[in-house]
Design an enzyme around this catalytic site. Structure first.
Site, PDB file in Angstrom:
ATOM      1  N   GLU A   1       0.831  -1.205   0.000  1.00 47.02           N
ATOM      2  CA  GLU A   1       0.000   0.000   0.000  1.00 47.02           C
ATOM      3  C   GLU A   1       0.864   1.253   0.000  1.00 47.02           C
ATOM      4  O   GLU A   1       0.588   2.217  -0.713  1.00 47.02           O
ATOM      5  CB  GLU A   1      -0.932   0.006   1.205  1.00 47.02           C
TER       6      GLU A   1
ATOM      7  N   GLU B   1      -6.366   8.497  -9.898  1.00 45.56           N
ATOM      8  CA  GLU B   1      -7.368   8.009 -10.845  1.00 45.56           C
ATOM      9  C   GLU B   1      -6.952   6.743 -11.571  1.00 45.56           C
ATOM     10  O   GLU B   1      -7.774   6.073 -12.208  1.00 45.56           O
ATOM     11  CB  GLU B   1      -7.699   9.107 -11.868  1.00 45.56           C
TER      12      GLU B   1
ATOM     13  N   HIS C   1       2.356  10.947 -19.149  1.00 45.86           N
ATOM     14  CA  HIS C   1       2.340  11.307 -17.722  1.00 45.86           C
ATOM     15  C   HIS C   1       3.296  10.447 -16.889  1.00 45.86           C
ATOM     16  O   HIS C   1       3.534  10.759 -15.715  1.00 45.86           O
ATOM     17  CB  HIS C   1       0.927  11.175 -17.146  1.00 45.86           C
TER      18      HIS C   1
ATOM     19  N   ASP D   1      -1.800  17.954 -26.286  1.00 44.97           N
ATOM     20  CA  ASP D   1      -2.759  17.259 -25.433  1.00 44.97           C
ATOM     21  C   ASP D   1      -3.368  18.299 -24.502  1.00 44.97           C
ATOM     22  O   ASP D   1      -2.700  19.265 -24.137  1.00 44.97           O
ATOM     23  CB  ASP D   1      -2.037  16.174 -24.618  1.00 44.97           C
TER      24      ASP D   1
END
Length: 266
Positions: free
Chosen positions: A119, A130, A172, A208
């Site tokens: 985690e 996201e 990204h 973009d």
């Protein structure tokens, strides 16, 4: 990607490289507006592109060859690549049943140390919340990278241009972070391959709505790759924390990073 080769008229028709393995990455949830929704970046996006290519006669579509990890390792940090390859197994070993989404981050004034717990690792390597990781994400990311590598090989061999239909996308993905649906920075890998094969200068034009923060991060201190990005200004648009006009490179890379942030409604 485009070369300046002019002696191969038979190669003028642009080839498309595409892998069906992109379908292996299809997260079922994205956090948007406080709700879990079907991700905006999903397999159907590729279907729209393929349909349009065929409609305009660009039907020369072929599968890529095998991925070459050597240039990928020159772009991304080794621990980050190991994380992407092993994250799903580690997540399952913890007894989790859902997809991998980050829940904590090393924010300001926190230690920038890599946790042992999966985690914590997810939060360390993620730059946004996201983007989910699934059982097929790593295989899909490798196929996407193989796609750009095959397109690069066509141009390096003299083709005027080639279209790499990559999914997952890449701009990204930073040196050691994923997010914005991106895991391996495909454009950066192609640029690295051109440099390794003797190119003196490579330019990346990123058009973009969102800034190519990952590509900027990778080449920010270099003078052999010119990075130019046209995007919505970070005050208004993801990724928010990079993409300002005064980010022009550092050290040897000063002047080789050019951002064109655009206001809403441009």
């Amino acid at each position: 990607m485009v070369s300046d080769a002019r002696n191969h008229p038979a190669r003028d028709a642009m080839k498309t490289i595409y892998s069906e393995d992109h379908r292996l990455h299809f997260p079922q949830a994205e956090l948007f507006g406080g709700e879990f929704v079907t991700p905006f970046e999903r397999p159907s996006r590729v279907e729209y592109v393929l349909a349009r290519l065929r409609a305009v006669g660009m039907s020369d579509i072929t599968a890529p060859g095998a991925v070459d990890m050597a240039p990928v390792r020159k772009i991304h940090e080794a621990g980050y690549l190991e994380f992407l390859e092993t994250a799903w197994a580690a997540w399952m070993d913890m007894g989790h049943r859902g997809e991998i989404l980050p829940t904590c981050f090393p924010a300001r004034r926190m230690q920038q140390r890599i946790p042992v717990d999966i985690e914590g690792k997810v939060g360390y390597y993620a730059l946004a919340i996201e983007t989910a990781i699934t059982s097929g994400t790593w295989a899909a990311a490798l196929s996407s990278c193989a796609t750009v590598q095959s397109a690069q090989a066509l141009v390096a061999d003299g083709a005027r241009s080639a279209f790499a239909l990559c999914r997952p996308p890449g701009h990204h993905a930073a040196i050691d972070m994923y997010g914005g649906y991106c895991f391996i920075n495909n454009a950066a890998v192609a640029a690295r391959m051109f440099l390794d094969q003797g190119a003196k200068r490579v330019a990346i034009l990123d058009v973009d709505f969102h800034h190519g923060n990952g590509t900027q991060d990778i080449f920010y201190g270099r003078d052999d790759v010119l990075f130019c990005s046209m995007h919505g200004r970070p005050e208004d648009a993801f990724p928010h924390f990079l993409g300002y006009a005064d980010e022009t490179g550092q050290g040897a890379g000063e002047g080789y990073n050019v951002n064109y942030p655009m206001a809403r409604g441009t």
